[in-house]
Design a protein around this motif. Structure first.
Motif, PDB file in Angstrom:
ATOM      1  N   ARG A  71       0.863  -1.180   0.000  1.00 59.66           N
ATOM      2  CA  ARG A  71       0.000   0.000   0.000  1.00 59.66           C
ATOM      3  C   ARG A  71       0.907   1.242   0.000  1.00 59.66           C
ATOM      4  O   ARG A  71       1.834   1.332   0.786  1.00 59.66           O
ATOM      5  N   VAL A  72       0.646   2.171  -0.909  1.00 61.69           N
ATOM      6  CA  VAL A  72       1.481   3.363  -1.046  1.00 61.69           C
ATOM      7  C   VAL A  72       0.700   4.577  -0.535  1.00 61.69           C
ATOM      8  O   VAL A  72      -0.444   4.794  -0.923  1.00 61.69           O
ATOM      9  N   ASP A  73       1.321   5.350   0.351  1.00 62.45           N
ATOM     10  CA  ASP A  73       0.686   6.577   0.836  1.00 62.45           C
ATOM     11  C   ASP A  73       0.628   7.605  -0.295  1.00 62.45           C
ATOM     12  O   ASP A  73       1.410   7.561  -1.228  1.00 62.45           O
ATOM     13  N   LYS A  75      -1.738   8.192  -2.489  1.00 60.66           N
ATOM     14  CA  LYS A  75      -2.433   7.832  -3.725  1.00 60.66           C
ATOM     15  C   LYS A  75      -3.917   8.183  -3.665  1.00 60.66           C
ATOM     16  O   LYS A  75      -4.707   7.666  -4.443  1.00 60.66           O
ATOM     17  N   ASP A 120      -8.965   6.459  -2.777  1.00 57.82           N
ATOM     18  CA  ASP A 120      -7.633   5.875  -2.602  1.00 57.82           C
ATOM     19  C   ASP A 120      -7.380   4.937  -3.779  1.00 57.82           C
ATOM     20  O   ASP A 120      -8.083   3.945  -3.951  1.00 57.82           O
ATOM     21  N   ASN A 122      -4.860   3.030  -4.401  1.00 50.88           N
ATOM     22  CA  ASN A 122      -4.223   1.740  -4.158  1.00 50.88           C
ATOM     23  C   ASN A 122      -5.202   0.636  -4.538  1.00 50.88           C
ATOM     24  O   ASN A 122      -6.412   0.777  -4.329  1.00 50.88           O
ATOM     25  N   HIS A 123      -4.709  -0.467  -5.054  1.00 51.80           N
ATOM     26  CA  HIS A 123      -5.585  -1.616  -5.272  1.00 51.80           C
ATOM     27  C   HIS A 123      -6.212  -2.009  -3.940  1.00 51.80           C
ATOM     28  O   HIS A 123      -5.540  -1.974  -2.906  1.00 51.80           O
ATOM     29  N   ALA A 126      -4.084  -4.179  -2.013  1.00 52.13           N
ATOM     30  CA  ALA A 126      -2.677  -3.817  -1.816  1.00 52.13           C
ATOM     31  C   ALA A 126      -2.317  -3.954  -0.341  1.00 52.13           C
ATOM     32  O   ALA A 126      -3.129  -3.674   0.542  1.00 52.13           O
TER      33      ALA A 126
END
Ligand code: ZN
Length: 160
Positions: A71-73, A75, A120, A122-123, A126
Motif C-alpha cells: 500500500r502506497v501513501d 495515492k 484511494d 491503491n488496489h 494492496a
C-alpha cells in the motif's frame, strides 16, 4: 498435460486474507480462465500454478509483494463526482471503478463530497497477504490468436 507457458488454464478459486476471511469465491459462477506465462494473474499465483494438472487442488499463500504490492501513501485522488455517477450508494470503504488514461482501475472511496469524491487509488487488496485455494478445472493449448493477444478467450476469460 501440465501447466506451462501458453497453457490456457480454467480454475476455481477461493481468495482469503491471512486471517482466513473470504474475500472472493469463484465457485458460484464460471471458473476463471487465464493464459499461463503471460502475466494475466498475480505473480505469486502464476508461479504456484506451474506444473499443476487437471483436478489438482491446492492452497498457496502469496505475500503482498507478490500479490497486489504494498500500500502506497499519497495515492488519494479527488475525483469529480460526475465520473462516479454510475456508482450507486457511494460511501467510505466502497470499491469503485474509475476510468483513467491507463484503463479502468479499482479504487476505494475515502470521503464523499457534494461535487467530488476522494478515492484511494491503491488496489483494494494492496498491502495484504493473500491465500488462494485453487482447483484446476481444465487445461488446453492456447490458440495462435490468444498467444498474440496475450490473454485467454472464452467464458471466464477475455470476451471480445
Ligand atoms: Zn484477445
Amino acid at each position: 498435460m501440465i501447466i506451462a507457458k501458453n497453457t490456457v488454464v480454467s480454475f476455481h478459486y477461493r481468495l482469503s486474507n491471512s486471517e482466513g476471511k473470504e474475500l472472493e469465491n469463484s465457485h458460484d459462477g464460471h471458473p476463471s480462465l487465464y493464459l499461463h506465462g503471460a502475466n494475466n494473474i498475480i505473480r505469486g499465483l502464476e508461479t504456484a500454478m506451474e506444473g499443476k494438472t487437471t483436478g489438482d487442488v491446492f492452497s498457496v499463500s502469496v505475500d503482498a509483494i507478490d500479490a497486489y504490492g504494498p500500500r502506497v501513501d499519497g495515492k488519494v485522488q479527488r475525483v469529480p463526482a460526475k465520473y462516479l455517477k454510475h456508482e450507486k450508494k457511494l460511501k467510505a470503504g466502497k470499491v469503485v471503478r474509475i476510468n483513467t488514461d491507463n484503463g479502468v482501475v479499482n479504487g476505494t472511496v475515502v470521503k464523499v463530497g457534494k461535487f467530488s469524491v476522494d478515492v484511494d487509488m491503491n488496489h483494494p487488496l494492496a498491502g495484504q497477504d493473500l491465500v488462494f485455494d485453487i482447483e484446476v478445472v481444465e487445461l488446453r493449448e492456447a490458440s495462435a490468436e490468444e498467444i498474440s493477444h496475450g490473454h485467454a478467450h472464452g467464458v471466464g476469460g477475455h470476451q471480445h
